[in-house]
Design a protein around this motif. Structure first.
Motif, PDB file in Angstrom:
ATOM      1  N   GLN A   1       4.039 -12.419  -5.885  1.00 41.23           N
ATOM      2  CA  GLN A   1       3.830 -11.124  -5.231  1.00 41.23           C
ATOM      3  C   GLN A   1       3.548 -10.032  -6.265  1.00 41.23           C
ATOM      4  OE1 GLN A   1       6.579 -10.117  -1.849  1.00 41.23           O
ATOM      5  NE2 GLN A   1       7.660 -11.946  -2.568  1.00 41.23           N
ATOM      6  N   GLU A   2       4.393  -9.977  -7.290  1.00 40.59           N
ATOM      7  CA  GLU A   2       4.264  -8.936  -8.302  1.00 40.59           C
ATOM      8  C   GLU A   2       2.971  -9.099  -9.097  1.00 40.59           C
ATOM      9  OE1 GLU A   2       6.481  -7.568 -12.456  1.00 40.59           O
ATOM     10  OE2 GLU A   2       7.487  -8.948 -11.068  1.00 40.59           O
ATOM     11  N   ASP A   3       2.662 -10.316  -9.485  1.00 38.69           N
ATOM     12  CA  ASP A   3       1.504 -10.554 -10.334  1.00 38.69           C
ATOM     13  C   ASP A   3       0.200 -10.306  -9.593  1.00 38.69           C
ATOM     14  OD1 ASP A   3       0.112 -13.187 -12.341  1.00 38.69           O
ATOM     15  OD2 ASP A   3       0.735 -11.202 -12.970  1.00 38.69           O
TER      16      ASP A   3
ATOM     17  N   VAL B   1      -4.851  -7.121  -8.590  1.00 40.08           N
ATOM     18  CA  VAL B   1      -5.694  -6.276  -7.745  1.00 40.08           C
ATOM     19  C   VAL B   1      -5.867  -4.901  -8.376  1.00 40.08           C
ATOM     20  CG1 VAL B   1      -5.877  -5.131  -5.502  1.00 40.08           C
ATOM     21  CG2 VAL B   1      -5.124  -7.504  -5.620  1.00 40.08           C
ATOM     22  N   ASN B   2      -4.794  -4.340  -8.904  1.00 41.27           N
ATOM     23  CA  ASN B   2      -4.874  -3.019  -9.541  1.00 41.27           C
ATOM     24  C   ASN B   2      -5.772  -3.060 -10.776  1.00 41.27           C
ATOM     25  OD1 ASN B   2      -3.169  -1.780  -7.668  1.00 41.27           O
ATOM     26  ND2 ASN B   2      -1.328  -2.260  -8.842  1.00 41.27           N
ATOM     27  N   SER B   3      -5.687  -4.149 -11.553  1.00 34.59           N
ATOM     28  CA  SER B   3      -6.549  -4.282 -12.731  1.00 34.59           C
ATOM     29  C   SER B   3      -8.021  -4.373 -12.329  1.00 34.59           C
ATOM     30  CB  SER B   3      -6.156  -5.531 -13.533  1.00 34.59           C
ATOM     31  OG  SER B   3      -4.847  -5.414 -14.037  1.00 34.59           O
ATOM     32  N   MET B   4      -8.293  -5.092 -11.238  1.00 35.52           N
ATOM     33  CA  MET B   4      -9.667  -5.205 -10.750  1.00 35.52           C
ATOM     34  C   MET B   4     -10.197  -3.855 -10.274  1.00 35.52           C
ATOM     35  SD  MET B   4      -9.233  -8.825  -8.715  1.00 35.52           S
ATOM     36  CE  MET B   4     -10.902  -8.883  -8.097  1.00 35.52           C
ATOM     37  N   LYS B   5      -9.339  -3.079  -9.623  1.00 33.50           N
ATOM     38  CA  LYS B   5      -9.744  -1.734  -9.194  1.00 33.50           C
ATOM     39  C   LYS B   5     -10.092  -0.861 -10.400  1.00 33.50           C
ATOM     40  CE  LYS B   5      -7.293  -1.282  -4.777  1.00 33.50           C
ATOM     41  NZ  LYS B   5      -6.237  -0.531  -4.052  1.00 33.50           N
ATOM     42  N   THR B   6      -9.228  -0.915 -11.429  1.00 33.70           N
ATOM     43  CA  THR B   6      -9.470  -0.124 -12.631  1.00 33.70           C
ATOM     44  C   THR B   6     -10.782  -0.526 -13.299  1.00 33.70           C
ATOM     45  OG1 THR B   6      -7.085   0.096 -12.997  1.00 33.70           O
ATOM     46  CG2 THR B   6      -8.532   0.520 -14.884  1.00 33.70           C
ATOM     47  N   GLY B   7     -11.037  -1.826 -13.372  1.00 38.23           N
ATOM     48  CA  GLY B   7     -12.286  -2.305 -13.972  1.00 38.23           C
ATOM     49  C   GLY B   7     -13.504  -1.849 -13.190  1.00 38.23           C
TER      50      GLY B   7
ATOM     51  N   GLN C   1      -6.462  -6.042  -0.474  1.00 41.20           N
ATOM     52  CA  GLN C   1      -5.092  -5.593  -0.690  1.00 41.20           C
ATOM     53  C   GLN C   1      -4.352  -5.441   0.647  1.00 41.20           C
ATOM     54  OE1 GLN C   1      -4.704  -1.868  -2.824  1.00 41.20           O
ATOM     55  NE2 GLN C   1      -2.762  -2.537  -3.705  1.00 41.20           N
ATOM     56  N   GLU C   2      -5.039  -4.896   1.649  1.00 42.13           N
ATOM     57  CA  GLU C   2      -4.421  -4.735   2.967  1.00 42.13           C
ATOM     58  C   GLU C   2      -4.079  -6.097   3.571  1.00 42.13           C
ATOM     59  OE1 GLU C   2      -7.137  -2.463   5.273  1.00 42.13           O
ATOM     60  OE2 GLU C   2      -6.654  -0.548   4.294  1.00 42.13           O
ATOM     61  N   TYR C   3      -5.015  -7.050   3.456  1.00 39.58           N
ATOM     62  CA  TYR C   3      -4.765  -8.389   4.000  1.00 39.58           C
ATOM     63  C   TYR C   3      -3.592  -9.049   3.277  1.00 39.58           C
ATOM     64  CZ  TYR C   3      -9.451  -7.837   6.023  1.00 39.58           C
ATOM     65  OH  TYR C   3     -10.539  -7.379   6.708  1.00 39.58           O
ATOM     66  N   PHE C   4      -3.534  -8.851   1.963  1.00 41.20           N
ATOM     67  CA  PHE C   4      -2.448  -9.429   1.172  1.00 41.20           C
ATOM     68  C   PHE C   4      -1.096  -8.879   1.634  1.00 41.20           C
ATOM     69  CE2 PHE C   4       0.043 -10.948  -2.195  1.00 41.20           C
ATOM     70  CZ  PHE C   4       0.683  -9.886  -2.811  1.00 41.20           C
ATOM     71  N   GLU C   5      -1.026  -7.557   1.819  1.00 42.13           N
ATOM     72  CA  GLU C   5       0.227  -6.950   2.265  1.00 42.13           C
ATOM     73  C   GLU C   5       0.606  -7.439   3.666  1.00 42.13           C
ATOM     74  OE1 GLU C   5       2.204  -5.274   0.494  1.00 42.13           O
ATOM     75  OE2 GLU C   5       0.924  -4.963  -1.265  1.00 42.13           O
ATOM     76  N   ASP C   6      -0.403  -7.602   4.550  1.00 46.85           N
ATOM     77  CA  ASP C   6      -0.125  -8.103   5.892  1.00 46.85           C
ATOM     78  C   ASP C   6       0.408  -9.536   5.858  1.00 46.85           C
ATOM     79  OD1 ASP C   6      -2.974  -6.425   7.468  1.00 46.85           O
ATOM     80  OD2 ASP C   6      -0.921  -5.727   7.046  1.00 46.85           O
ATOM     81  N   LEU C   7      -0.166 -10.342   4.973  1.00 51.31           N
ATOM     82  CA  LEU C   7       0.302 -11.726   4.849  1.00 51.31           C
ATOM     83  C   LEU C   7       1.736 -11.787   4.325  1.00 51.31           C
ATOM     84  CD1 LEU C   7      -2.881 -13.484   3.412  1.00 51.31           C
ATOM     85  CD2 LEU C   7      -1.874 -13.810   5.672  1.00 51.31           C
ATOM     86  N   LEU C   8       2.058 -10.891   3.395  1.00 53.83           N
ATOM     87  CA  LEU C   8       3.432 -10.830   2.890  1.00 53.83           C
ATOM     88  C   LEU C   8       4.407 -10.471   4.001  1.00 53.83           C
ATOM     89  CD1 LEU C   8       3.158  -9.117  -0.612  1.00 53.83           C
ATOM     90  CD2 LEU C   8       3.525 -11.512  -0.088  1.00 53.83           C
ATOM     91  N   LYS C   9       4.022  -9.505   4.848  1.00 51.43           N
ATOM     92  CA  LYS C   9       4.878  -9.120   5.965  1.00 51.43           C
ATOM     93  C   LYS C   9       5.078 -10.303   6.911  1.00 51.43           C
ATOM     94  CE  LYS C   9       3.494  -4.237   5.872  1.00 51.43           C
ATOM     95  NZ  LYS C   9       2.772  -3.173   6.600  1.00 51.43           N
ATOM     96  N   LEU C  10       3.988 -11.050   7.163  1.00 46.25           N
ATOM     97  CA  LEU C  10       4.085 -12.202   8.048  1.00 46.25           C
ATOM     98  C   LEU C  10       5.021 -13.267   7.472  1.00 46.25           C
ATOM     99  CD1 LEU C  10       3.126 -13.746  10.550  1.00 46.25           C
ATOM    100  CD2 LEU C  10       1.176 -14.577   9.199  1.00 46.25           C
ATOM    101  N   ILE C  11       4.920 -13.491   6.152  1.00 49.72           N
ATOM    102  CA  ILE C  11       5.790 -14.484   5.505  1.00 49.72           C
ATOM    103  C   ILE C  11       7.251 -14.059   5.610  1.00 49.72           C
ATOM    104  CG2 ILE C  11       6.415 -15.490   3.274  1.00 49.72           C
ATOM    105  CD1 ILE C  11       3.436 -15.387   2.546  1.00 49.72           C
ATOM    106  N   LYS C  12       7.516 -12.776   5.407  1.00 49.60           N
ATOM    107  CA  LYS C  12       8.889 -12.282   5.485  1.00 49.60           C
ATOM    108  C   LYS C  12       9.452 -12.407   6.910  1.00 49.60           C
ATOM    109  CE  LYS C  12       8.533  -9.144   1.558  1.00 49.60           C
ATOM    110  NZ  LYS C  12       8.510  -7.736   1.104  1.00 49.60           N
ATOM    111  N   ILE C  13       8.578 -12.201   7.901  1.00 44.19           N
ATOM    112  CA  ILE C  13       9.012 -12.392   9.298  1.00 44.19           C
ATOM    113  C   ILE C  13       9.429 -13.843   9.525  1.00 44.19           C
ATOM    114  CG2 ILE C  13       8.223 -12.424  11.699  1.00 44.19           C
ATOM    115  CD1 ILE C  13       6.485  -9.984  11.012  1.00 44.19           C
ATOM    116  N   TYR C  14       8.616 -14.779   9.023  1.00 47.55           N
ATOM    117  CA  TYR C  14       8.959 -16.194   9.167  1.00 47.55           C
ATOM    118  C   TYR C  14      10.241 -16.533   8.406  1.00 47.55           C
ATOM    119  CZ  TYR C  14       4.865 -17.912  11.692  1.00 47.55           C
ATOM    120  OH  TYR C  14       3.936 -18.177  12.649  1.00 47.55           O
ATOM    121  N   GLN C  15      10.413 -15.914   7.238  1.00 44.91           N
ATOM    122  CA  GLN C  15      11.638 -16.165   6.470  1.00 44.91           C
ATOM    123  C   GLN C  15      12.873 -15.675   7.231  1.00 44.91           C
ATOM    124  OE1 GLN C  15      10.378 -14.227   2.758  1.00 44.91           O
ATOM    125  NE2 GLN C  15      10.729 -16.177   1.722  1.00 44.91           N
TER     126      GLN C  15
END
Length: 267
Positions: free
Chosen positions: A212-214, A219-225, A176-190
């Motif tokens: 992004q939303e899905d 990830v949240n569903s996997m955590k719950t499981g 989840q942390e890596y995913f959020e970091d990648l999103l930040k990187l993509i937004k910087i490039y945008q």
């Protein structure tokens, strides 16, 4: 006239509910015939869509409501006669002054995902039923001084399940942390390269906003499981208690909580 949008729509209609455009994915998903398309009219296409649905009345009533309330949007599921399940998202296109330009329709086939969710629920119910069946067997074996072999088996199963579950649960945090970091990187490039046509085209192709939303939901569903499996494993270990003395002090509240979790469905 509908303004230029930042996504590729399955279908777009104006404020009078007349079609402006639809793409090939829309045609393939709904299996619209070539003869219906060649008419150049909405009626045969719309009729073909309704004919494939289990509940066409709900589809029509939802559209009527949305066109009466331009500010509203809608996300729900549509069930087809052939067993498929589609996710439908309808969004209004409004100007800065609130003028209604029309709506965008997005459809996605989520049949496999729904089948996987149903299978997972079924497996969970089977496991809980097995645990419920285990309890009277456990009492009987204790009374006949034969609990040791069964308890050993339960403890080994719990141990084998616990290791991979702990591995998954621990790595989900980093994922989840890596995913959020990648999103930040993509937004910087945008922000720095907003006019890159190749990047824009790929973002549209992968439906980046929805992705992004899905992905967060996945990830949240996997955590719950993982947490649910961990609770079941803990209950199995508490009921086996092979590595403990014959007589000892225990936390009665902890044992009651464990019993209630296993009996949750029956209660």
């Amino acid at each position: 006239m509908l303004p230029r949008l930042g996504i590729i729509e399955d279908k777009a209609v104006d404020e009078y509910s007349e079609s402006i455009s639809y793409n090939q994915r829309f045609i393939d998903l709904w299996q619209i015939s070539q003869s219906a398309i060649e008419t150049g009219k909405d009626e045969p296409i719309f009729a073909s869509m309704l004919d494939k649905q289990d509940n066409p009345e709900e589809f029509v009533s939802t559209l009527e409501y949305l066109f009466e309330h331009p500010e509203k949007s809608c996300r729900n599921e549509i069930y087809l006669k052939d067993g498929k399940t589609l996710e439908r998202y309808i969004a209004s296109v409004l100007s800065l002054t609130g003028d209604n330009y029309g709506k965008i329709f997005y459809f996605r086939d989520i049949t496999k995902r729904k089948e996987a969710e149903a299978k997972l629920r079924e497996q969970t119910e089977e496991l809980e039923k097995a645990l419920l069946q285990l309890q009277p067997t456990q009492v009987q074996l204790i009374q006949s001084e034969k609990m040791s072999s069964l308890g050993q088996l339960v403890a080994e199963i719990a141990h084998e399940i616990n290791n991979p579950v702990n591995f998954i649960d621990a790595n989900l945090i980093y994922a989840q942390e890596y995913f959020e970091d990648l999103l930040k990187l993509i937004k910087i490039y945008q922000n720095h390269y907003p006019d890159n046509s190749e990047a824009k085209e790929f973002i549209e192709k992968i439906e980046f906003d929805y992705l992004q939303e899905d992905l967060r939901n996945i990830v949240n569903s996997m955590k719950t499981g993982a947490e649910r499996i961990g609770q079941i494993v803990l209950s199995l270990r508490k009921f086996s208690r092979l590595d403990e003395a014959e007589f000892k002090k225990i936390d009665i509240h902890e044992s009651i909580d464990s019993t209630l979790m296993i009996l949750q469905n029956s209660l």
